[in-house]
Enzyme design. Structure first.
Site, PDB file in Angstrom:
ATOM      1  N   ARG A   2      49.344  14.396  25.680  1.00  0.00           N
ATOM      2  CA  ARG A   2      49.977  15.417  26.506  1.00  0.00           C
ATOM      3  C   ARG A   2      50.601  16.491  25.623  1.00  0.00           C
ATOM      4  O   ARG A   2      51.094  16.218  24.529  1.00  0.00           O
ATOM      5  CB  ARG A   2      51.065  14.794  27.388  1.00  0.00           C
ATOM      6  CG  ARG A   2      50.526  13.831  28.444  1.00  0.00           C
ATOM      7  CD  ARG A   2      51.648  13.236  29.270  1.00  0.00           C
ATOM      8  NE  ARG A   2      51.147  12.331  30.284  1.00  0.00           N
ATOM      9  CZ  ARG A   2      50.743  12.708  31.487  1.00  0.00           C
ATOM     10  NH1 ARG A   2      50.788  13.982  31.829  1.00  0.00           N
ATOM     11  NH2 ARG A   2      50.300  11.825  32.356  1.00  0.00           N
ATOM     12  N   HIS A  26      48.601  16.400  17.162  1.00  0.00           N
ATOM     13  CA  HIS A  26      47.441  17.134  16.658  1.00  0.00           C
ATOM     14  C   HIS A  26      47.938  18.471  16.112  1.00  0.00           C
ATOM     15  O   HIS A  26      48.636  19.214  16.813  1.00  0.00           O
ATOM     16  CB  HIS A  26      46.413  17.340  17.765  1.00  0.00           C
ATOM     17  CG  HIS A  26      45.628  16.113  18.057  1.00  0.00           C
ATOM     18  ND1 HIS A  26      44.268  16.124  18.254  1.00  0.00           N
ATOM     19  CD2 HIS A  26      46.000  14.811  18.156  1.00  0.00           C
ATOM     20  CE1 HIS A  26      43.840  14.893  18.469  1.00  0.00           C
ATOM     21  NE2 HIS A  26      44.881  14.085  18.415  1.00  0.00           N
ATOM     22  N   GLU A  29      44.310  22.171  13.906  1.00  0.00           N
ATOM     23  CA  GLU A  29      42.904  21.791  13.808  1.00  0.00           C
ATOM     24  C   GLU A  29      42.015  23.020  13.687  1.00  0.00           C
ATOM     25  O   GLU A  29      41.004  23.000  12.985  1.00  0.00           O
ATOM     26  CB  GLU A  29      42.488  20.967  15.023  1.00  0.00           C
ATOM     27  CG  GLU A  29      41.039  20.516  14.985  1.00  0.00           C
ATOM     28  CD  GLU A  29      40.633  19.694  16.202  1.00  0.00           C
ATOM     29  OE1 GLU A  29      39.470  19.264  16.261  1.00  0.00           O
ATOM     30  OE2 GLU A  29      41.485  19.481  17.085  1.00  0.00           O
ATOM     31  N   HIS A  63      44.532  15.862  11.960  1.00  0.00           N
ATOM     32  CA  HIS A  63      43.680  16.979  11.530  1.00  0.00           C
ATOM     33  C   HIS A  63      44.298  17.723  10.334  1.00  0.00           C
ATOM     34  O   HIS A  63      43.770  17.662   9.244  1.00  0.00           O
ATOM     35  CB  HIS A  63      43.358  17.954  12.662  1.00  0.00           C
ATOM     36  CG  HIS A  63      42.632  17.334  13.791  1.00  0.00           C
ATOM     37  ND1 HIS A  63      41.388  16.746  13.653  1.00  0.00           N
ATOM     38  CD2 HIS A  63      42.970  17.188  15.107  1.00  0.00           C
ATOM     39  CE1 HIS A  63      40.995  16.267  14.823  1.00  0.00           C
ATOM     40  NE2 HIS A  63      41.926  16.514  15.716  1.00  0.00           N
ATOM     41  N   ASP A 114      38.168  11.220  16.018  1.00  0.00           N
ATOM     42  CA  ASP A 114      38.740  11.945  17.150  1.00  0.00           C
ATOM     43  C   ASP A 114      37.677  12.387  18.142  1.00  0.00           C
ATOM     44  O   ASP A 114      37.935  13.220  18.990  1.00  0.00           O
ATOM     45  CB  ASP A 114      39.533  13.147  16.638  1.00  0.00           C
ATOM     46  CG  ASP A 114      40.300  13.841  17.746  1.00  0.00           C
ATOM     47  OD1 ASP A 114      40.985  13.140  18.509  1.00  0.00           O
ATOM     48  OD2 ASP A 114      40.199  15.068  17.859  1.00  0.00           O
TER      49      ASP A 114
END
Length: 234
Positions: A2, A26, A29, A63, A114
């Site tokens: 979320r 995350h 990326e 990432h 991922d």
């Protein structure tokens, strides 16, 4: 997964600290993600997390591909972990993250998958070194031992499981045995280099969980996975 509004990040970070829970985010990326963050907050995503008190040993930045020099300093100085997912990053064309610079700054490396491009932690391990070779046109950035640790002990620790990922008294006996004479591994030395730079998931011949053999039949496992995928994606 979320999205957490910026003003609520300190609340989430405080909760994770209070409950000794791992915190995964995350991070950077794609370049577009950084650009949008800079436009909205005048800061990189890493800087936003730092201001919210969300960096630290309990946090893993997944990432961590497009980082400024200051980002690397912030992540390393706070001992925030970096989880690289090389097969995903190359499948999406995201880029190659500064894995060695992050470790040098103090950010331990962990590894993950991922996406469903490839589900094979052996491939993720060697991809870190191979991607560095492509980016620098030089070899020898990561040793097999370092990459194996990233995939085992450091990876487990980032999830809050510090009693696994190593073979020693007091650790849980969660182990796999590799075939060192398959078409991929034959003649490679039967050592850590074999595990990291030659083997694949297909070379796992035995799986132990808490010392109990739970090795699945590969044919049954593949057939069951195929049934599940077909049910989810008719």
């Amino acid at each position: 997964m979320r999205a957490v509004p910026r003003d609520q990040m300190p609340v989430v970070a405080a909760w994770a600290e209070e409950h000794a829970a791992p915190l995964h985010v995350h991070l950077s990326e794609q370049v577009a993600e950084n650009d949008a963050c800079e436009a909205a907050y005048g800061a990189t995503p890493t800087e936003v997390l730092a201001r919210a008190g969300a960096l630290g040993p309990r946090t893993t930045a997944v990432h961590a591909t497009h980082l400024s020099t200051f980002d690397v300093i912030l992540l390393g100085g706070s001992r925030t972990r970096a989880c690289f997912c090389p097969t995903t990053e190359r499948d999406l064309g995201d880029g190659i993250g500064p894995s060695r610079r992050l470790l040098g700054a103090g950010a331990p490396l962990t590894l993950g998958s991922d996406s469903h491009a490839v589900i094979d932690l052996f491939e993720e391990m060697r991809a870190v070194e191979l991607d560095e070779r492509l980016a620098t046109r030089e070899r020898g950035h990561w040793s097999a031992e370092e990459l194996l640790r990233a995939a085992t002990y450091d990876g487990h620790e980032s999830l809050g499981f510090d009693e696994v990922g190593r073979i020693e008294v007091g650790a849980r006996a969660d182990l796999v045995t590799l075939d060192t004479a398959s078409v991929r591994t034959a003649g490679t030395g039967a050592d850590t280099g074999t595990a990291v730079f030659a083997a694949s998931g297909a070379d796992v011949v035995r799986v132990l969980r808490d010392g109990v053999d739970i090795t699945p039949d590969p044919a049954d496992l593949g057939a069951e996975l195929d049934r599940v995928i077909r049910r989810l994606l008719p």
